[in-house]
Every structure is written in structure tokens, then in C-alpha cells.
Design an enzyme around this catalytic site. Structure first.
Site, PDB file in Angstrom:
ATOM      1  N   LYS A 116       0.079 -13.716  11.535  1.00 39.42           N
ATOM      2  CA  LYS A 116      -1.011 -12.733  11.344  1.00 39.42           C
ATOM      3  C   LYS A 116      -2.250 -13.356  10.716  1.00 39.42           C
ATOM      4  CE  LYS A 116       1.851  -9.939  13.099  1.00 39.42           C
ATOM      5  NZ  LYS A 116       1.711  -9.647  14.549  1.00 39.42           N
ATOM      6  N   GLU A 200      -6.521  -9.420   1.625  1.00 39.60           N
ATOM      7  CA  GLU A 200      -7.649  -8.690   2.228  1.00 39.60           C
ATOM      8  C   GLU A 200      -8.133  -7.598   1.258  1.00 39.60           C
ATOM      9  OE1 GLU A 200      -6.371  -8.615   6.968  1.00 39.60           O
ATOM     10  OE2 GLU A 200      -5.949  -6.883   5.708  1.00 39.60           O
ATOM     11  N   HIS A 235       5.143   2.864   8.426  1.00 34.05           N
ATOM     12  CA  HIS A 235       4.779   1.947   9.526  1.00 34.05           C
ATOM     13  C   HIS A 235       5.545   2.208  10.803  1.00 34.05           C
ATOM     14  CE1 HIS A 235       2.553   0.056   6.433  1.00 34.05           C
ATOM     15  NE2 HIS A 235       3.640  -0.105   5.713  1.00 34.05           N
ATOM     16  N   ARG A 291       2.951  -7.529  23.705  1.00 34.58           N
ATOM     17  CA  ARG A 291       4.023  -6.900  24.496  1.00 34.58           C
ATOM     18  C   ARG A 291       3.546  -5.532  24.978  1.00 34.58           C
ATOM     19  NH1 ARG A 291       4.687  -3.390  20.500  1.00 34.58           N
ATOM     20  NH2 ARG A 291       4.872  -4.167  18.389  1.00 34.58           N
TER      21      ARG A 291
HETATM   22  C1  MV4 Z   1      -4.107  -2.448   5.812  1.00 34.88           C
HETATM   23  C2  MV4 Z   1      -4.369  -1.173   5.251  1.00 34.88           C
HETATM   24  C3  MV4 Z   1      -5.494  -1.039   4.426  1.00 34.88           C
HETATM   25  N1  MV4 Z   1      -6.273  -2.107   4.158  1.00 34.88           N
HETATM   26  N2  MV4 Z   1      -4.908  -3.487   5.522  1.00 34.88           N
HETATM   27  C4  MV4 Z   1      -1.026  -3.358   8.238  1.00 34.88           C
HETATM   28  C5  MV4 Z   1       0.163  -3.274   9.174  1.00 34.88           C
HETATM   29  C6  MV4 Z   1       0.042  -1.866   9.601  1.00 34.88           C
HETATM   30  N3  MV4 Z   1       1.163  -1.358  10.325  1.00 34.88           N
HETATM   31  C7  MV4 Z   1      -0.184  -1.213   8.281  1.00 34.88           C
HETATM   32  N4  MV4 Z   1      -1.208  -1.980   7.735  1.00 34.88           N
HETATM   33  C8  MV4 Z   1      -2.236  -1.656   6.924  1.00 34.88           C
HETATM   34  N5  MV4 Z   1      -3.064  -2.659   6.632  1.00 34.88           N
HETATM   35  C9  MV4 Z   1      -5.972  -3.314   4.718  1.00 34.88           C
HETATM   36  N6  MV4 Z   1      -6.772  -4.374   4.423  1.00 34.88           N
HETATM   37  C10 MV4 Z   1      -3.517  -0.110   5.564  1.00 34.88           C
HETATM   38  C11 MV4 Z   1      -2.438  -0.358   6.371  1.00 34.88           C
HETATM   39  C12 MV4 Z   1      -1.560   0.773   6.628  1.00 34.88           C
HETATM   40  C13 MV4 Z   1      -1.563   1.396   7.869  1.00 34.88           C
HETATM   41  C14 MV4 Z   1      -2.396   0.927   8.886  1.00 34.88           C
HETATM   42  C15 MV4 Z   1      -2.329   1.553  10.108  1.00 34.88           C
HETATM   43  C16 MV4 Z   1      -1.489   2.640  10.324  1.00 34.88           C
HETATM   44  C17 MV4 Z   1      -0.690   3.109   9.321  1.00 34.88           C
HETATM   45  C18 MV4 Z   1      -0.699   2.485   8.072  1.00 34.88           C
HETATM   46  C19 MV4 Z   1       0.135   2.937   7.041  1.00 34.88           C
HETATM   47  C20 MV4 Z   1       0.117   2.294   5.863  1.00 34.88           C
HETATM   48  C21 MV4 Z   1      -0.719   1.201   5.646  1.00 34.88           C
END
Ligand code: MV4
Length: 445
Positions: A116, A200, A235, A291
Site C-alpha cells: 500500500k 497519513e 471494513h 481483482r
Molecule cells: C483512512 C481513513 C481516514 N483517513 N485513511 C483504509 C482502508 C479502508 N478500508 C479503511 N481506511 C481508511 N483509511 C485516512 N488517512 C478512514 C478509513 C476508514 C474507512 C475508509 C473507507 C470506508 C470505510 C472506512 C471505515 C473506517 C475507516
């Protein structure tokens, strides 16, 4: 054109690949664990090979067994579906070494996007907006603290080999960093055998918007517009829709063209998804999935393009038949993932389905491998069916989805249908006011 494709998966996606093979006049080979002998993907494939016992590590994840099944069935290609080996670069490499076409991007691109922090560095070079933070992995706790001070707290630590939210840790102040850094590193090592982390700026309330990409072997790459996937729990996506209620046509054009630019930069081939975080008018690259995704039917519904057929044609060397200017959004589409789980405790609820009746009617599609009398096993994920609706507008789509959920009969086990109905009836959801925090807020009431 391939004569025979081995489907290295199970459940609804294995069936979905088999449908595409049938429509293309291609023979299909199913692989199955011993407890999946009576499953529908075995029944509808032209031939099947038992590859081991129920445990995934000894069957669906067992590369020698899958390659052996391809050899003895004389398959020209393997479709990995999603999950299992679909983003495993070693598996794609072994297919290439055995002269079996892997239906997906190259092992190199799978490996690059699988890391990533490397994927982020690459997308930054491509001119794709990325979230401010470390340039690659953070080398030490001190470096993490100094970068965090630069971009200001809160920040988030992520595992380089992670993804899908695994091993993430939000840090709200400097004195939390030491413990968070060490914990995240040990979790990353335990989960991915790689303790490298990147850092980040933490976006408090973003939306998850992803762009479907399709490429052939000759550098032709198009997008099929976006999907909104913010309704997630830990997630795990629950409801996906297209188009996103948050995007204006101008923003849609900007985010989709940015995704194509990133895909072209890595010479992407086949189907892929570029995931972005969207935060009041700004979007940032998060991850790229190499995918086909669970939620692909939502895009198929608004573009009328069969993504599985497109994958197979791309893998066997056909030139892209679609031109970007021909890709239109028609109506609105939504998918509810129906899981065998307790609707309010989210605990898996395997068992025998005594009655299974799927809804029908205009604009309703059910992708499932379940049937009356089938047993939902505790060995595999709890997804039983994908209920997908399409309608001229988002409101009509929500009404249709409610009607379809209410006419879906699944008896013998518990499902999360009640939770889907609770979400669809929520005022903020109906207004399209959703973010990645939506479900957490809804369930905390
Ligand atoms: C984040 C975020 C807020 N700020 N990165 C990364 C993997 C993805 N499945 C969840 N991730 C997130 N990365 C930053 N810099 C918030 C999330 C996040 C999220 C993102 C998309 C869809 C649902 C989520 C649920 C929790 C956290």
C-alpha cells in the site's frame, strides 16, 4: 479464445464466472473442497476437481492443488474471483510459469498495488492526489512523530502490506504515538509478516468512493464510473451504490479521469478498482484492488457492461471494444450484501437453509449460490447472496430494494436483512448523507 477456464473460487462468484464462460461458449472447471461437493458451482461447471478438505488453507488457498487441477483438466486459464488467491502475486507468477493464463493484471502490478505504501508513492508520481503523510514507510518512531507534527494530529498509521483497514491505528496526540507505533508494528508483523508502516493525515469523516477500471493488453484503459461504498462495518462493505450521491458531474469526471491516469501509469490490464477517500470536494488515492470486486454488479447495472465477460476477453488478448465516450450512467443501482449472521450482534450464523426464495420483478438481480436445503458452512465467509436493484432514480432504487428485501425468504439461519431495512429507512441515508462513520453512528443509538 480460451477453450477451458478453471474457476479458482467457490460460492456466488464462482457461479458468476461460470455464467460468463457459458455465454462465451467456454468450458468451465470447478474446484471444490470435500464439503462443497454438492454446491452449485460444481453442479453447473462442465467438470470439477476435489482439491482438498474444508479448511481453505488446504483447498481454495492451496496453490499446488489448484495448479494440479488446471493441469489434469487441461485448462487454458484460471479466473481467481475475489478473495482467496485473487491478489496473490506468487500465484499469478506460478500460473505464468505453467503457461496458464491468469485472468487479471500481471504479477508485477498485483505485487506493486499489494504494497500500500509503494502503491501510494507510484500514484503520487502519476499525479494522482494522495493523502499527505510519509513518503513511503516511516523508518522510526522519531520520524513518525516529526511527520505527524508537520501534518498535524490526528494522523493514522497503516501497515504497508495491509489494506482493507487491517492494522490501522489512529493517533490523536504525540504522547500516544509511541504505544500506537509499537502496537501497529507488531500487529503488522503478526498479520502480514511485514512490520513496515506508513503514516497519513487522518480524515475524520470521509466517504469511500471507488472507480471501476477496465484495460486490455494494448494500453486501452477506460473507467466505468464510480461506486459509493461508505456503508461499511469494520471494513466489511454492506451496501454499495452507483452513482455516488455525493458527486457532481464535474467531480465525477475529475475522479474517474484521475483513476484512468493512475491505471495508465502502471500499464494496468484487465479489471481493477481504484479506491479513494472523498472529503468535502477533495479526493485522495487510498488503495487499488487488482481483482473483480464483490460489488461489480452495481456497475454492470448502470453501464450494461458484463465485467466478467470483459475480463475474459481482455485476458485472451481481445482489443477493448468500448470507447470511453460511449460509457453512460443509466439510472441508479444498489447492492445489499446478505450475510448469514446475527443482525444485531454480527456473529456468524452458519447452518442449513430450510427455505430460500429470491425476490424477482423488474430491476432486481440476485447473485447467489444458496438454495433451499443447502448448508452455509462456518469454514468460509458468511456472504449468502448479493441483492442488487436498479431503477431510474436513487429514491426508486431504495424503494425497490426495500420491496426486494421484504420479499426475500431465508429460513433456518439468521441474516442481516433486518439491518439493511433499518439502514434504508434511515432519513440521513435516504438523503444520501452517508460517510464511513454512518453505520457506527446508526448502531450506537
Ligand atoms: C483512512 C481513513 C481516514 N483517513 N485513511 C483504509 C482502508 C479502508 N478500508 C479503511 N481506511 C481508511 N483509511 C485516512 N488517512 C478512514 C478509513 C476508514 C474507512 C475508509 C473507507 C470506508 C470505510 C472506512 C471505515 C473506517 C475507516
Amino acid at each position: 479464445m480460451f477453450r477451458k477456464i478453471l474457476v479458482a473460487n467457490r460460492g456466488e462468484i464462482a457461479l458468476r464466472v461460470i455464467w460468463a464462460c457459458k455465454e462465451l461458449g467456454i468450458k468451465s472447471v470447478a474446484v471444490h473442497s470435500d464439503i462443497d461437493a454438492d454446491s452449485l458451482h460444481v453442479r453447473f461447471a462442465d467438470e470439477s476437481v476435489c482439491i482438498g478438505p474444508a479448511l481453505s488453507s488446504q483447498s481454495y488457498l492451496k496453490i499446488p492443488a489448484i495448479i494440479a487441477a488446471a493441469e489434469i483438466s487441461n485448462a487454458d486459464a484460471i479466473h481467481p474471483g475475489y478473495g482467496f488467491l485473487s491478489e496473490n502475486p506468487e500465484f499469478a507468477e506460478i500460473c505464468r510459469a505453467c503457461n496458464i493464463t491468469f485472468i487479471g493484471p500481471s504479477p508485477e502490478v498485483i505485487a506493486l498495488m499489494g504494497n500500500k505504501s509503494e502503491a501510494k508513492k507510484t500514484m503520487k508520481k502519476a499525479g494522482v492526489p494522495v493523502i499527505p503523510g510519509s513518503d513511503g514507510p516511516v523508518k522510526s518512531l522519531d520520524e513518525a512523530i516529526s511527520i505527524a507534527k508537520d501534518i498535524t494530529f490526528p494522523v493514522i498509521l497503516k501497515a504497508s502490506s495491509g489494506g482493507g483497514g487491517k492494522g490501522m491505528r489512529v493517533v490523536y496526540s504525540e504522547n500516544e504515538m509511541k504505544d500506537a507505533f509499537n502496537l501497529a508494528r507488531s500487529e503488522a508483523m503478526a498479520s502480514f509478516n511485514d512490520d513496515s508502516l506508513y503514516l497519513e493525515k487522518y480524515l475524520e469523516n470521509p466517504r469511500h468512493i471507488e472507480v471501476q477500471i477496465l484495460g486490455d493488453k494494448y494500453g486501452n484503459i477506460i473507467h466505468l464510473n464510480e461506486r459509493e461504498c461508505s456503508i461499511q462495518r469494520r471494513h466489511q462493505k454492506l451496501i454499495e451504490e452507483a452513482p455516488s450521491p455525493a458527486l457532481t458531474p464535474a467531480l465525477r469526471k475529475q475522479i474517474c479521469e484521475t483513476a484512468v491516469r493512475g491505471a495508465k501509469f502502471v500499464n494496468y490490464q484487465n479489471a481493477g478498482t481504484m479506491e479513494f477517500l472523498y472529503d468535502n470536494g477533495n479526493f485522495y488515492f487510498m488503495e487499488m484492488n487488482t481483482r473483480i470486486q464483490v460489488e461489480h454488479p452495481v456497475t454492470e447495472n448502470i453501464t450494461n457492461i458484463d465485467l466478467l465477460i470483459s475480463q475474459i476477453l481482455s485476458a485472451c488478448g481481445d482489443k477493448m471494444i468500448y470507447k470511453q465516450k460511449e460509457i453512460k450512467i443509466v439510472g441508479h443501482a444498489m447492492e445489499c450484501r446478505i450475510n448469514a449472521e446475527d443482525p444485531f450482534y454480527f456473529t456468524p450464523n452458519p447452518g442449513k437453509i430450510t427455505t430460500f426464495h429470491t425476490p424477482g420483478g423488474p430491476g432486481v438481480r440476485v447473485d447467489t449460490a444458496a438454495y433451499t436445503g443447502c448448508v452455509i458452512s462456518p469454514y468460509y465467509d458468511s456472504l449468502i447472496a448479493k441483492l442488487v436493484t436498479r431503477a431510474p432514480t436513487r429514491q426508486d432504487c431504495i424503494s425497490r430494494m426495500k420491496r426486494a428485501l421484504e420479499s426475500f425468504i431465508i429460513e433456518g439461519i439468521k441474516t442481516n436483512i433486518p439491518l439493511h431495512l433499518k439502514i434504508l429507512e434511515n432519513r440521513k441515508f435516504k438523503m444520501g448523507k452517508i460517510s464511513t462513520k454512518f453505520l457506527e453512528e446508526l448502531l450506537s443509538r
